[in-house]
Every structure is written in structure tokens, then in C-alpha cells.
Design a protein around this motif. Sequence first.
Motif: not given
Length: 259
Positions: A186-191
Motif C-alpha cells: 500500500m505504501i509503495a503504491r501511494k509513493r
Amino acid sequence: MGLLEQCEAAFGSPDLYRVLGVRREASPEEIRRGYHRASLRVHPDRAEPRDKEEATRRFQILSKAYAVLSDAEQRALYDEQGRVDEEGEALRGERDWQEYWRLLFKKITVKDIEDFEKSYKDSEEELADIKAAYVDFEGDMDRIMESVLCADYSDEPRIRKIIEKAVESGEVPSYKGFVKEAKQKMIARKRRAEKEAREAEKTKDELGLGGEDDLKALIQSRNKDRKKEMDDFLAQLEAKYGNNAKKGGKKTAAKKGKK
């Protein structure tokens, strides 16, 4: 070399559906959209001079694959027997495939995009698309967010709630990939999304976007790293706005079937 062999040589698969990036059960509109999305990546008009010949060859193969799958009779033959009619009208050699493409899709403007986004978000159509993407990609939010039209990272909480409600009501199945998605993913997608948003804003400021020709200027100015993402977005929107295949003359495309 027949069409299936050409597809395998150019795209690594003899499967016409895989070449266009659609499911075997895809509707005519999904097939049309898949063709548009795939063809934008290899369209000769967008290729560097040194790559134009290869792009033209791949573009022609894609167009032939679409011509087969968009013809109800040709598609039925392919589905049932795994072969195509190389001598049929759909694959006739004298066709101008670039003109064929231009007849299918019209150009869109920035205003078209803005107007469509306003009418699409929170509509029944968007709701259906979100549910379909969730099922097609078995809850993979990366692919869902890439698939849903007009969606950016700020839409994810809203889209996630729509899916959660559909799961709770039993409208769609519960997929582990969605329910137990890793926090790191989720964090990678947001970044990634935030980076793309910054780049888009920077390009917009540099170009002073706002007029009728802005979409063309944006396409011409984007770098290769962002080309695929923008092409996918434009392909989906143009598929929504594109003209139906024009009738008359020697037509082979756009025979109606089920999606």
C-alpha cells in the motif's frame, strides 16, 4: 507466416486475446478498448524514426488481431477452432491499417477529459467498473487502481470503501489479496502515485496547460518512463469517447456481440 505466428513472433504469444490484453470473455467494447490501449504503445506516429518500421509491423499485427476479434463470425471461428481465416475480408492485405485506426478513434481534448471525469465519478458506471476490476484482478489493488478510469491515489480510500461494501453485501467474493494486503504494498503504491502526480503537475506548469491543444502538447512532451501510464489513461478515455467504426465501404469491424 500466418497471423497467429506473427503474433507469437511480435508479442510472445499466439493468443489474440492476450495480444490485446483482454479476457477471452471480453465484450466487443472491452476488445476495442484493449486494442486501442495496446496500439497506442506501438503506433507508428508515436515511434522514434529508428523504431518506426518495427512499430509499423507490430501495429499492423495488432490491428489484424482486432479485426478478427471484432468480427462476430471470425471470432467464433477462432474461439471454436483456434484458427483464423487468413483469406477472409478481415485480413485482406490491401487494408490501410492506420486509416482503419483513425476511423475507430477520434481525438479528445482536455475539456473532454474533465467533463467525463465529472460525470463518471460516483456514477453507476464507475461502481460497476470498480466491482468488475475487483473480480477480474482478484482484489489486487495495484491493478484495480490502474484499471478504473479517472482514478488517482486520492480516490483509493473511496474505491476501497465501495469494494468493502460490495464484499460485505455478498455482491463480490472476498479475496485475500484485498482483505490482507501487505502494508508495504500500500505504501509503495501511494509513493508511486504521489511521484506521478508531482511529475504531472510539473509538466502542466511547464507547458501552461489549459487550451485545446494541451493534450497533444502533453503527449509530445512526456518522457519515456511515463509514456505507458499516460497512454493507458488516454486509451481508456478515447475508448469511451471514440466513434463507433464507420459504416460503409469495405467494413469488417464493429459487428455487435456480447461483452
